[in-house]
Design an enzyme around this catalytic site. Structure first.
Site, PDB file in Angstrom:
ATOM      1  N   ASP A 166      12.635   9.561   1.520  1.00  0.00           N
ATOM      2  CA  ASP A 166      12.436  10.184   2.831  1.00  0.00           C
ATOM      3  C   ASP A 166      12.184   9.088   3.859  1.00  0.00           C
ATOM      4  OD1 ASP A 166       9.779   9.396   2.289  1.00  0.00           O
ATOM      5  OD2 ASP A 166       9.311  11.377   1.492  1.00  0.00           O
ATOM      6  N   ASP A 180       9.874   7.860   7.112  1.00  0.00           N
ATOM      7  CA  ASP A 180       8.674   8.050   7.915  1.00  0.00           C
ATOM      8  C   ASP A 180       8.774   7.195   9.174  1.00  0.00           C
ATOM      9  OD1 ASP A 180       7.423   9.697   5.951  1.00  0.00           O
ATOM     10  OD2 ASP A 180       7.025   7.885   4.781  1.00  0.00           O
ATOM     11  N   ASP A 196      -1.497   0.919   2.656  1.00  0.00           N
ATOM     12  CA  ASP A 196      -2.006   0.589   1.319  1.00  0.00           C
ATOM     13  C   ASP A 196      -1.544  -0.761   0.776  1.00  0.00           C
ATOM     14  OD1 ASP A 196       0.556   1.675   1.035  1.00  0.00           O
ATOM     15  OD2 ASP A 196      -0.034   3.248  -0.364  1.00  0.00           O
TER      16      ASP A 196
HETATM   17  P1  ATP Z   1       7.766   7.340  -1.529  1.00  0.00           P
HETATM   18  O1  ATP Z   1       7.941   8.261  -0.337  1.00  0.00           O
HETATM   19  O2  ATP Z   1       9.000   6.677  -1.981  1.00  0.00           O
HETATM   20  O3  ATP Z   1       6.983   7.939  -2.611  1.00  0.00           O
HETATM   21  P2  ATP Z   1       6.149   5.907   0.350  1.00  0.00           P
HETATM   22  O4  ATP Z   1       5.610   4.498   0.315  1.00  0.00           O
HETATM   23  O5  ATP Z   1       7.035   6.267   1.495  1.00  0.00           O
HETATM   24  O6  ATP Z   1       6.857   6.121  -1.045  1.00  0.00           O
HETATM   25  P3  ATP Z   1       4.499   8.044   1.266  1.00  0.00           P
HETATM   26  O7  ATP Z   1       3.481   8.825   0.496  1.00  0.00           O
HETATM   27  O8  ATP Z   1       5.677   8.709   1.806  1.00  0.00           O
HETATM   28  O9  ATP Z   1       4.918   6.857   0.275  1.00  0.00           O
HETATM   29  O10 ATP Z   1       3.687   7.294   2.402  1.00  0.00           O
HETATM   30  C1  ATP Z   1       4.332   6.647   3.480  1.00  0.00           C
HETATM   31  C2  ATP Z   1       3.556   5.397   3.876  1.00  0.00           C
HETATM   32  O11 ATP Z   1       2.237   5.744   4.309  1.00  0.00           O
HETATM   33  C3  ATP Z   1       3.330   4.405   2.754  1.00  0.00           C
HETATM   34  O12 ATP Z   1       4.416   3.546   2.570  1.00  0.00           O
HETATM   35  C4  ATP Z   1       2.095   3.664   3.229  1.00  0.00           C
HETATM   36  O13 ATP Z   1       2.423   2.717   4.206  1.00  0.00           O
HETATM   37  C5  ATP Z   1       1.305   4.767   3.896  1.00  0.00           C
HETATM   38  N1  ATP Z   1       0.359   5.405   2.948  1.00  0.00           N
HETATM   39  C6  ATP Z   1       0.592   6.468   2.165  1.00  0.00           C
HETATM   40  N2  ATP Z   1      -0.473   6.792   1.436  1.00  0.00           N
HETATM   41  C7  ATP Z   1      -1.433   5.911   1.773  1.00  0.00           C
HETATM   42  C8  ATP Z   1      -2.788   5.716   1.370  1.00  0.00           C
HETATM   43  N3  ATP Z   1      -3.341   6.520   0.447  1.00  0.00           N
HETATM   44  N4  ATP Z   1      -3.484   4.722   1.939  1.00  0.00           N
HETATM   45  C9  ATP Z   1      -2.913   3.920   2.865  1.00  0.00           C
HETATM   46  N5  ATP Z   1      -1.653   4.041   3.271  1.00  0.00           N
HETATM   47  C10 ATP Z   1      -0.910   5.017   2.744  1.00  0.00           C
HETATM   48 MG    MG Z   2       7.799   8.188   1.945  1.00  0.00          MG
END
Ligand code: ATP
Ligand code: MG
Length: 440
Positions: A62, A64, A140
């Site tokens: 996805d 963001d 994170d």
């Molecule tokens: P995927 O969507 O492929 O699982 P993602 O890294 O995009 O991986 P998301 O849960 O969509 O994960 O979160 C988007 C972004 O928000 C992350 O890449 C990170 O920068 C931030 N993020 C998400 N969860 C946390 C957290 N618990 N603490 C700090 N930052 C976070």
């Molecule tokens: Mg994501």
């Protein structure tokens, strides 16, 4: 040495010509959102998994977006926009089935208005807006903190994420133990990304994992459920499982299962969970559907089975024993991870069907085959048979043959294969070494 905000204030800007992200890899809807923010005079960046995965040449799950527009301002720009979340107030822009998540830059939270911290360091609310730079430092991992700028198509890197990405390294931003305590789900996320990307976890980010499993017990059970699905249903379940056990995290999620796994049976380790996860990974890879009900049936089977055997020894029949054990295990495990009822009811049926499948005489076999839960129960039986005794294997084979046979042949099939349940199972199981850190 972990970089911090104070030590490393200047971002590294990687111009368009020096990175591999092209607009062709970004969803049209995400681009629409970015361009509209830009033309309204706001900043717009792609961030997180989208940028990370594009730089790795993977297809993002996805997209963001991060911006300096507030959620309310975002809403005025898009008709198809909904504001969601209490913990994180976010704008969701809907395009048919695709949702682009638009988050306003978030700042530090220490004791400020809109923020809040529990005594053990866990962040309760995290809704203070900030600058791009502040937003970068509160993410994170370094590789999740890269920003693709829609103004000039450059990538902005405050935390050293680009180098870590090239080195295949997962590194928590800031003090790892403190960041895990603030939000213990980050421990599950680091494991998930290590499993999915095959990255190593930096030593300083890895060490606290062994100590902080307990913190997971304070995470709301519904949030853990979401995270468990991501860990085990994205095609990297085996690697995730092995890493979770390696860091002593698994037992804080599934204590009943962990207790069974720690105890060998007849000198052999329990392999049902591992086989179930192997099977799930294979299905995901083949694009076949997997369900949370089946996954949890696998993850909780060892304690259900162990408890049912105890109840049987006390005089219950096998079916009743599985019903009671299944209910108890679901209730107890719901304290940690809340499995929605629509799934747990199905998991329980998969378990109780294990007592029904051996009873195949008369019209029973045909009735079982017609049951809506047959397919899952049969798949489950196959898994049990793989690591089970000869009786179980014969039973599984019988059901395989039965399904392949035509109507006439079915009627004549003997049900001589003895029903399961009696005697001590003779198990032949493969031993496996626990996996060290970092997984492929
Ligand atoms: P995927 O969507 O492929 O699982 P993602 O890294 O995009 O991986 P998301 O849960 O969509 O994960 O979160 C988007 C972004 O928000 C992350 O890449 C990170 O920068 C931030 N993020 C998400 N969860 C946390 C957290 N618990 N603490 C700090 N930052 C976070
Ligand atoms: Mg994501």
């Amino acid at each position: 040495m972990t970089r911090t905000h104070e030590q490393h204030p200047e971002p590294r800007i990687i111009p368009r010509a020096e990175h591999t992200i092209s607009r062709a890899g970004i969803s049209e809807n995400a681009l629409k959102v970015l361009y509209r923010l830009k033309s309204a005079g706001y900043e717009g960046y792609l961030v997180g998994g989208g940028v990370r995965d594009l730089l790795l040449g993977r297809e993002p799950k996805d997209f963001d977006v991060a911006t300096d527009a507030t959620p309310e301002e975002v809403r005025t720009l898009f008709r198809n926009c909904r504001l969601i979340g209490r913990r994180f107030r976010l704008a969701h822009v809907h395009f048919g089935r695709e949702i682009i998540e638009v988050a306003t830059f978030r700042g530090a939270h220490q004791g400020e208005e809109g923020g809040g911290q529990a005594e053990d360091g866990m962040i309760l609310r995290d809704n203070v807006y900030g600058s791009l730079e502040e937003d970068a430092w509160r993410r994170d991992f370094t590789i999740n903190s890269l920003y693709y700028n829609i103004r000039d198509f450059s990538v902005v890197d405050f935390t050293g994420g680009m180098e870590d990405l090239q080195a295949g390294l997962l590194r928590v931003i800031g003090d790892a133990a403190q960041r895990y305590r603030e939000d213990p789900v980050r421990m599950l996320r680091v494991v998930r990304f290590a499993a999915k990307l095959g990255f190593r976890i930096h030593a300083e980010s890895e060490e606290p994992l062994f100590e902080l499993g307990e913190c997971l017990e304070a995470v709301p059970a519904a949030r853990l459920f979401d995270e468990i699905l991501k860990l085990f249903m994205s095609g990297h379940g085996v690697a995730s499982f092995e890493l979770l056990r390696h860091y002593d995290l698994f037992g804080h999620l599934f204590p009943l299962t962990e207790a069974c796994l720690a105890e060998e049976e007849g000198g052999f380790p329990h392999t049902m969970v591992l086989r179930g996860l192997e099977n799930t990974d294979a299905r995901v890879q083949e694009g076949k559907p997997v369900t949370p009900a089946f996954l949890f049936a696998v993850l909780l089977w060892e304690p259900v089975h162990a408890r049912a055997r105890t109840l049987q020894a006390e005089g219950m029949n096998e079916l009743q024993a599985l019903q009671v054990a299944g209910e108890q295990v679901v209730v107890e495990s719901n304290r940690h991870i809340s499995l929605p009822k629509r799934f747990s009811l199905q998991s329980r049926e998969i378990w109780t069907m294990q007592a029904r499948l051996p009873r195949r005489n008369g019209k029973r076999a045909a009735r079982l085959l017609a049951s809506p839960r047959f397919r899952a129960a049969y798949d489950f039986l196959l898994l049990r048979a793989e690591s089970g005794d000869e009786e179980l294997q014969a039973l599984a084979q019988w059901w395989t043959d039965y399904q392949a046979a035509d109507e006439d042949a079915r009627g004549g099939m003997s049900v001589k294969a003895p029903a399961e349940g009696g005697g001590k199972p003779r198990r032949r199981r493969r031993r496996r070494k626990p996996r060290p850190s970092g997984a492929e």
